[in-house]
Design a protein around this motif. Structure first.
Motif, PDB file in Angstrom:
ATOM      1  N   UNK A  31       0.865  -1.081   0.175  1.00  0.00           N
ATOM      2  CA  UNK A  31       0.341   0.268  -0.281  1.00  0.00           C
ATOM      3  C   UNK A  31       0.711   1.225  -0.099  1.00  0.00           C
ATOM      4  N   UNK A  32       0.672   2.704  -0.378  1.00  0.00           N
ATOM      5  CA  UNK A  32       1.767   3.277  -0.779  1.00  0.00           C
ATOM      6  C   UNK A  32       1.709   4.105   0.873  1.00  0.00           C
ATOM      7  N   UNK A  33       1.238   3.760   1.631  1.00  0.00           N
ATOM      8  CA  UNK A  33       1.120   4.385   3.383  1.00  0.00           C
ATOM      9  C   UNK A  33       2.212   3.056   3.449  1.00  0.00           C
ATOM     10  N   UNK A  83      -0.119  -0.322   5.515  1.00  0.00           N
ATOM     11  CA  UNK A  83       0.353   0.077   6.432  1.00  0.00           C
ATOM     12  C   UNK A  83       0.528  -0.138   7.284  1.00  0.00           C
ATOM     13  N   UNK A  84      -0.458  -0.762   8.290  1.00  0.00           N
ATOM     14  CA  UNK A  84      -0.528  -1.308   9.512  1.00  0.00           C
ATOM     15  C   UNK A  84       0.632  -2.368  10.548  1.00  0.00           C
ATOM     16  N   UNK A  85       0.610  -3.357   8.940  1.00  0.00           N
ATOM     17  CA  UNK A  85       1.134  -4.517   9.304  1.00  0.00           C
ATOM     18  C   UNK A  85       2.973  -3.787   9.176  1.00  0.00           C
ATOM     19  N   UNK A  86       2.783  -2.742   8.769  1.00  0.00           N
ATOM     20  CA  UNK A  86       4.725  -2.058   8.006  1.00  0.00           C
ATOM     21  C   UNK A  86       4.326  -0.973   9.375  1.00  0.00           C
ATOM     22  N   UNK A  87       3.885  -0.568   9.807  1.00  0.00           N
ATOM     23  CA  UNK A  87       4.169   0.456  10.965  1.00  0.00           C
ATOM     24  C   UNK A  87       4.285  -0.270  12.240  1.00  0.00           C
TER      25      UNK A  87
END
Length: 208
Positions: free
Chosen positions: A109-111, A146-150
């Protein structure tokens, strides 16, 4: 070195010896002596890697291989300088992971991409590949979120802060034991980093 089916005894192979700087001085001498005696580099394409600290272009261990074997040196700058190339690097990495993990990931995802570009990558290229592998294992959908990456990056920040006062970051891994002993040590270290959470540890290592 002495196994009948060792790639070191064959011809025309491409052999990659990763992180030669973690070898003890004695192990390094043994490896160099055997490689010279067996003409391994004349019969095969051999690559070595080592991780440099700030201000280094080649480590002391790496320089031993350069001097004795006449290596061509390729220097990869720190990962933090590659912010603009991270989308392309991530897609290439995911393509390999799709094959290795039997996944069908389409991308990030872009985020998620922005978070990777904003991270300072203290562990450089090895850290980048490790984080992408963990995200690929975590992801059930087509895109890494984005959530997993964060979550993963936050944990990396926490580990870095916790080890900032330590001598030269993490203690070196003892490679003198058996494969089973080395595997156990790796599992114990990751389990410590995950606060004892066995499920997260298993997902991160790609094991049951």
């Amino acid at each position: 070195m002495n196994h009948y089916n060792s790639p070191l005894a064959q011809n025309g192979c491409t052999i990659f010896l990763k992180s030669v700087d973690v070898l003890s001085t004695e192990r390094r001498r043994q490896m160099l002596a055997n490689m010279l005696a067996m003409d391994i580099c004349k019969r095969n394409r051999v690559l070595f890697s080592c991780v440099c600290q700030a201000g280094e272009s080649v480590t002391e261990a790496g320089m031993a291989f350069v001097e004795h074997l006449g290596c061509l040196v390729l220097y990869l700058p720190p990962m933090r300088r590659y912010a603009s190339q991270i989308p392309a690097a991530a897609n290439m990495c995911l393509s390999n992971l799709n094959t290795a993990l039997a996944k069908q990931l389409m991308g990030l995802e872009p985020g998620a991409v922005r978070l990777l570009q904003e991270f300072d990558w203290p562990g450089n290229h090895a850290q980048f590949q490790r984080i992408l592998r963990e995200l690929a294992i975590r992801t059930d959908g087509a895109y890494i979120t984005r959530e997993d990456t964060a979550q993963v990056i936050q944990r990396e920040h926490t580990v870095a802060i916790g080890s900032r006062g330590a001598e030269d970051s993490a203690r070196p891994l003892d490679l003198s034991g058996t494969l089973e002993e080395i595997n156990k040590e790796i599992i114990h270290r990751v389990l410590e980093e995950e606060g004892g959470n066995q499920s997260r540890t298993a997902r991160r290592l790609g094991i049951s």
